[in-house]
Motif scaffolding. Structure first.
Motif, short mmCIF file in Angstrom:
data_model
loop_
_atom_site.label_atom_id
_atom_site.label_comp_id
_atom_site.label_asym_id
_atom_site.label_seq_id
_atom_site.Cartn_x
_atom_site.Cartn_y
_atom_site.Cartn_z
N MET A 1 0.80 -1.03 0.10
CA MET A 1 0.09 0.13 -0.78
C MET A 1 0.58 1.31 0.28
O MET A 1 0.73 2.68 -0.63
CB MET A 1 -0.97 -0.03 1.28
N ALA A 2 1.80 1.03 0.83
CA ALA A 2 3.08 2.09 0.36
C ALA A 2 3.62 2.59 -0.44
O ALA A 2 3.47 3.61 -1.03
CB ALA A 2 3.94 2.19 1.96
N ILE B 1 6.42 12.95 1.45
CA ILE B 1 5.22 11.95 1.33
C ILE B 1 4.81 11.67 2.82
O ILE B 1 5.61 10.77 3.08
CB ILE B 1 5.62 11.22 0.17
N MET B 2 3.79 11.68 3.20
CA MET B 2 3.50 10.49 4.57
C MET B 2 2.62 9.66 4.24
O MET B 2 1.62 10.19 3.76
CB MET B 2 2.87 11.93 5.28
N CYS B 3 2.47 8.84 5.23
CA CYS B 3 2.19 7.33 5.38
C CYS B 3 1.49 7.42 6.73
O CYS B 3 2.35 7.45 7.77
CB CYS B 3 2.56 6.36 5.06
N GLN B 4 0.23 7.03 6.81
CA GLN B 4 -1.00 7.34 8.85
C GLN B 4 -0.53 5.46 8.28
O GLN B 4 -1.02 4.96 7.96
CB GLN B 4 -1.18 7.56 8.71
N VAL B 5 0.03 5.33 9.78
CA VAL B 5 -0.37 3.80 10.50
C VAL B 5 -1.70 3.96 11.43
O VAL B 5 -0.90 4.94 12.57
CB VAL B 5 1.40 3.05 10.96
N ILE C 1 5.32 -1.92 10.15
CA ILE C 1 5.93 -0.68 10.35
C ILE C 1 7.38 -0.71 9.84
O ILE C 1 7.20 0.04 8.99
CB ILE C 1 6.24 -0.36 11.82
N GLU C 2 8.15 -2.11 9.90
CA GLU C 2 9.03 -1.12 9.14
C GLU C 2 9.60 -1.50 7.63
O GLU C 2 9.93 -1.15 7.36
CB GLU C 2 10.40 -2.48 10.02
N ASP C 3 8.57 -2.36 6.98
CA ASP C 3 8.51 -2.61 6.05
C ASP C 3 7.68 -1.29 5.19
O ASP C 3 8.48 -0.89 3.89
CB ASP C 3 7.44 -3.22 5.50
N ILE C 4 7.08 -0.69 6.41
CA ILE C 4 6.56 0.55 5.52
C ILE C 4 7.08 1.26 5.01
O ILE C 4 7.51 2.55 4.49
CB ILE C 4 4.92 1.03 6.35
N ALA C 5 7.85 1.55 6.63
CA ALA C 5 9.00 2.94 6.94
C ALA C 5 10.02 2.92 5.78
O ALA C 5 10.50 3.80 5.46
CB ALA C 5 9.20 2.81 8.16
N ALA C 6 10.60 1.26 4.97
CA ALA C 6 11.87 1.17 4.77
C ALA C 6 10.99 1.45 2.64
O ALA C 6 12.39 1.65 2.13
CB ALA C 6 12.27 0.02 4.07
N VAL D 1 8.78 6.81 0.99
CA VAL D 1 7.96 7.31 2.02
C VAL D 1 8.98 8.18 2.35
O VAL D 1 9.96 7.37 3.75
CB VAL D 1 7.89 5.90 2.32
N ASP D 2 8.95 9.75 3.14
CA ASP D 2 9.05 10.65 3.82
C ASP D 2 8.99 10.37 5.24
O ASP D 2 10.04 10.42 6.13
CB ASP D 2 8.85 11.76 3.22
N CYS D 3 7.24 10.29 5.80
CA CYS D 3 7.32 10.10 6.85
C CYS D 3 6.58 9.04 7.42
O CYS D 3 4.91 9.17 6.38
CB CYS D 3 7.29 11.87 7.01
#
Length: 218
Positions: free
Chosen positions: A34-35, A78-82, A91-96, A100-102
Motif C-alpha cells: 500500500m505504501a 509523502i506521508m503514510c499514516q499508520v 511498520i519497518e517494511d512500510i517505513a523502508a 516514503v518520507d514520513c
C-alpha cells in the motif's frame, strides 16, 4: 506547512496534488504494498502514474511555473499514516519503502482498533506506540529518510507533550492541531460567549422589571 490528506487511490491523490500542497498524507496504510502504491500516485509517468497534464492545474500556476517539473517531486513530502493493528506488524517494511518520507502516527484510530476508543493515553496503547516508533527509527538510521527510511511524525496531546515526543525521536514534525479543529474551537468559544451575553441580558432585563414594579407599587 500545507498538507493535503487523500484517500489511497490515484484519483483522490491527483485531486490533492493538483492544488500543489507541500505534503500529502495517505491514511490507513497497512503494509509496504500500500505504501508503494501511495508513492506511485505522486510520481509522473516516467517513474509511476501521476497524470502529466500539469499545464492545466493550479499546482504549476497553470503552466507558467517553469520550474514545476524539476522541483515538484523533490519538494513534496509523502506521508503514510499508520492507524491499525495490521500496520503495526509491518511498520519497518512500510517505513523502508523508497519514497516514503514520513510515517504519521494515528494514535486515535490506532487506540480504537485496539479496543480503546477515545483512550489514546491508555497504558497498553502507549506501549504499542513506543514499539512502533522504534521500528520507524530503525529505518531512519539505516536509510536517512526519503529514499530508504522515513522519519516520525505525530500529534501532541494532553497526555503526550511535544517535549516527551522529541525525546522519543520526533525530531522533524510534531503537529498541535488541524484546521478543522481550530475552526471548531473558535465556533464553540463564540457560541458560549453569545449564550453568556443572552444570560447577562436576561438578568439586566429582570432588574429593570423589578425596578418598574417597585415604582408602580409605590
Amino acid at each position: 506547512m500545507r498538507v493535503e490528506k487523500a484517500k489511497t487511490t490515484p484519483t483522490w491523490a491527483k485531486k490533492a496534488l493538483d492544488l500543489r500542497p507541500e505534503g500529502i498524507m495517505f491514511p490507513m496504510i497497512e503494509n509496504s504494498k500500500m505504501a508503494r502504491k501511495a508513492v506511485s500516485y505522486c510520481k509522473f509517468p516516467s517513474n509511476r502514474i501521476h497524470g502529466f497534464a500539469h499545464t492545466f492545474v493550479r499546482a504549476s500556476d497553470y503552466g507558467t511555473d517553469n520550474g514545476y517539473l524539476s522541483n515538484y517531486e523533490e519538494d513534496l513530502l509523502i506521508m503514510c499514516q499508520v492507524e491499525s493493528e495490521e500496520a503495526l506488524k509491518k511498520i519497518e517494511d512500510i517505513a523502508a519503502v523508497d519514497g516514503v518520507d514520513c510515517v504519521q502516527m494515528g494514535s486515535l484510530d490506532l487506540s480504537a482498533s485496539m479496543g480503546y476508543l477515545w483512550d489514546p493515553g491508555n497504558k497498553k496503547v502507549k506501549e504499542i506506540i513506543k514499539t512502533v516508533e522504534k521500528g520507524v527509527l530503525k529505518t531512519t538510521t539505516k536509510g536517512g529518510g526519503g529514499g530508504g527510511g522515513a522519519f516520525l511524525s505525530g500529534f501532541a496531546m494532553p497526555h503526550d507533550r511535544p517535549k516527551d515526543m522529541r525525546s522519543r525521536g520526533y525530531h522533524h514534525m510534531i503537529s498541535g492541531s488541524v484546521d478543522i479543529g481550530l475552526f471548531r474551537s473558535a465556533c464553540v468559544k463564540d457560541v458560549k460567549k453569545f449564550k453568556m451575553k443572552l444570560v447577562e441580558s436576561d438578568d439586566e432585563d429582570g432588574l429593570e422589571d423589578s425596578k418598574d414594579e417597585k415604582y408602580l407599587s409605590e
